[in-house]
Design a protein around this motif. Sequence first.
Motif, PDB file in Angstrom:
ATOM      1  N   PHE A   1       3.012   0.349 -13.587  1.00  0.00           N
ATOM      2  CA  PHE A   1       1.967  -0.384 -12.874  1.00  0.00           C
ATOM      3  C   PHE A   1       0.607  -0.143 -13.517  1.00  0.00           C
ATOM      4  N   GLU A   2       0.311   1.127 -13.831  1.00  0.00           N
ATOM      5  CA  GLU A   2      -0.985   1.449 -14.432  1.00  0.00           C
ATOM      6  C   GLU A   2      -1.149   0.803 -15.806  1.00  0.00           C
ATOM      7  N   ALA A   3      -0.028   0.471 -16.463  1.00  0.00           N
ATOM      8  CA  ALA A   3      -0.097  -0.158 -17.785  1.00  0.00           C
ATOM      9  C   ALA A   3      -0.534  -1.616 -17.714  1.00  0.00           C
ATOM     10  N   LEU A   4      -0.459  -2.221 -16.527  1.00  0.00           N
ATOM     11  CA  LEU A   4      -0.912  -3.608 -16.381  1.00  0.00           C
ATOM     12  C   LEU A   4      -2.428  -3.672 -16.569  1.00  0.00           C
ATOM     13  N   LYS A   5      -2.877  -4.545 -17.428  1.00  0.00           N
ATOM     14  CA  LYS A   5      -4.299  -4.644 -17.733  1.00  0.00           C
ATOM     15  C   LYS A   5      -4.986  -5.636 -16.797  1.00  0.00           C
ATOM     16  N   PRO A   6      -5.992  -5.189 -16.071  1.00  0.00           N
ATOM     17  CA  PRO A   6      -6.722  -6.132 -15.204  1.00  0.00           C
ATOM     18  C   PRO A   6      -7.501  -7.125 -16.040  1.00  0.00           C
ATOM     19  N   MET A   7      -7.517  -8.363 -15.615  1.00  0.00           N
ATOM     20  CA  MET A   7      -8.216  -9.394 -16.376  1.00  0.00           C
ATOM     21  C   MET A   7      -9.479  -9.836 -15.642  1.00  0.00           C
TER      22      MET A   7
ATOM     23  N   ARG B   1       8.299  -0.262  -7.658  1.00  0.00           N
ATOM     24  CA  ARG B   1       9.595   0.385  -7.459  1.00  0.00           C
ATOM     25  C   ARG B   1      10.480   0.246  -8.697  1.00  0.00           C
ATOM     26  N   GLU B   2      10.311  -0.850  -9.429  1.00  0.00           N
ATOM     27  CA  GLU B   2      11.111  -1.068 -10.636  1.00  0.00           C
ATOM     28  C   GLU B   2      10.517  -0.363 -11.850  1.00  0.00           C
ATOM     29  N   LYS B   3       9.191  -0.389 -11.975  1.00  0.00           N
ATOM     30  CA  LYS B   3       8.540   0.119 -13.190  1.00  0.00           C
ATOM     31  C   LYS B   3       7.896   1.492 -13.005  1.00  0.00           C
TER      32      LYS B   3
ATOM     33  N   VAL C   1       0.835  -1.205   0.000  1.00  0.00           N
ATOM     34  CA  VAL C   1       0.000   0.000   0.000  1.00  0.00           C
ATOM     35  C   VAL C   1       0.868   1.252   0.000  1.00  0.00           C
ATOM     36  N   VAL C   2       1.824   1.291   0.907  1.00  0.00           N
ATOM     37  CA  VAL C   2       2.656   2.480   1.057  1.00  0.00           C
ATOM     38  C   VAL C   2       3.463   2.738  -0.215  1.00  0.00           C
ATOM     39  N   SER C   3       4.048   1.699  -0.793  1.00  0.00           N
ATOM     40  CA  SER C   3       4.868   1.868  -1.993  1.00  0.00           C
ATOM     41  C   SER C   3       4.043   2.350  -3.177  1.00  0.00           C
ATOM     42  N   LEU C   4       2.900   1.711  -3.402  1.00  0.00           N
ATOM     43  CA  LEU C   4       2.062   2.104  -4.536  1.00  0.00           C
ATOM     44  C   LEU C   4       1.557   3.533  -4.379  1.00  0.00           C
ATOM     45  N   ARG C   5       1.113   3.867  -3.191  1.00  0.00           N
ATOM     46  CA  ARG C   5       0.582   5.215  -2.972  1.00  0.00           C
ATOM     47  C   ARG C   5       1.697   6.260  -3.067  1.00  0.00           C
ATOM     48  N   GLN C   6       2.898   5.950  -2.575  1.00  0.00           N
ATOM     49  CA  GLN C   6       3.989   6.906  -2.686  1.00  0.00           C
ATOM     50  C   GLN C   6       4.342   7.163  -4.146  1.00  0.00           C
TER      51      GLN C   6
END
Length: 587
Positions: free
Chosen positions: A354-360, A347-349, A269-274
Amino acid sequence: MSSRLPDVWLDELRGRVDIVDVVSDYVELKQKGRRFWGRCPFHGEKTPSFSVDSEAQMYYCFGCHKGGTVINFVMDIERMEFMDAVRMLAERAHMELPERVGDGRDSDKMRALRERIYEANLEAARFYHATIWTAEGAKALSYLHKRGLDDAGIRRFGLGSTAQGWDALTRHLTGKGFTFEELKQAGLASEKDGRRYDMFRDRAMFPIINPQGKVLGFGGRIMGDGNPKYLNTSDTPVFNKRQGLYALNMARKERGLKRLILVEGYMDVVSLRQQGVPGVVATLGTALTEEQARLFKRYAPEVWVCYDGDGAGQKAILRALDIFESQDMPARVIDIPGGMDPDEYVREKGADGFEALKPMPPCEYRMLRAADAVDLTTQDGRTQYAIACCNILRKVKNPVELENYLDKLIVQTGFAREVLMRQIGVEALAAEQRHPAQTDRPLRRETHKELPEHVKAQQMLVNLMAAGRLERALPMDAAFVTEPYKTIARLLSEGQTPAAIVEQLDENVRDEAAQAMLSDSNIEADKTALAVSQCMNKIRLYQTEKRIEETKARMKEESSPEKRAELIGLLSQLMNELGAAKKSLKE
């Protein structure tokens, strides 16, 4: 829900808090007649379809079909529980809450204890956060920095560190006037063999804050080796790990979220939100629960499940999808590539990656996992995979989606379409679609325009009752044959107000009830009797058709010639009644 508080007190609260004033704090309203109109705060729209009835003290949106009372509005807009919304409105009206509620949980003594626990938790959070900037918190600070957090992020989330020693927090809080018993009740301290000690030691600390900003408890990540890796506050009078989510206090402020992202851990949570990804929450050290799944509905129309990419994470995703399905919460899956966890990936991308990942969709993800369990290079593996996927596809109701999945399955397994369709049971599904089972529940609000005629008729009758436009009482058993209209009509006949009734209903039917009682009937006064007659005819028609279907089903199962003859006679009588009902409607 409202049974926990006296009806008389709730009536007074609704009377002293004007719903128009409350809604106006969030929506710009313009008056037209007795109603006020504005743009709905619950869905994006250009043309105002959100109405507030100043007389009924209720609201209803003709666009997204949400509705209810002033209490329901505060619950929805502030994402509060019922009692929290009541407290907020009571403070606004300068009303004291009743001394005791229905289940006795909020007695004076318990309320006082809960407040002391909140105060102790807040002071503990301040202590932990102050400690992380000292030499004693250097290990935790270094750990968080290595995980990619900066000082601004640490401050934003209120992260902290335990101090050295066994009882540093206990001594600090008792010095602030808290008793040891209060600290035990808060889950902050314990004792063994007469020795008192802090519950959290040698850990980086994550405060768990509710949507109203109160510290409920903590999650602690151990520094170094040891188990458990994460330790969470045990259940207390203010905290139940099955009923909350980490970072809901942040999601509450993010208006207009299209989805929430569910991750497994606090660091995710913390990493994604940061990194700038909004709407990220996590469970509180437990697998997803039904209570938590229901909680998602208040914050967004959909949830994306994004767990670790390892085997345990994949199993947890499948279980989460089942739970969301059981609670009618739309869900999709973000499958992190390479077996990475969300924290590592973002942290890598970065946020863009992350937003480019398509939810299935759930079905696609389940089929992906089914392929992991077999060897598709063998005929036996392809057979097992085909059977597993057909079981998955049995839940797909949309013919176009089913066709797309079938095309993929044909290529993957080599089985013919007809074989796969027989395995799925498409013929049985088609029969169900041709002859859908009658249900006592009206369709959900998403398909309200396609409601069966007998449901529309009951809505009309409820509307006329709520408006006081019926000169004589209706035959209740004959007029109201499905829920929630049976219950609404009974309560109206007992003299309860529409607002009081709505708050007694389950949240799944609350919007239907508000729609039924607040919609404009557009019936002229001298046509009311005719409208009632038409409604009754439609309801009789439905009941007769239902009895005909039931009689036909009984005839198929009946082996006795005498009983079959009786049923044939009954069927003939019902067909005559059906013809008479249709004739009455035409006339």
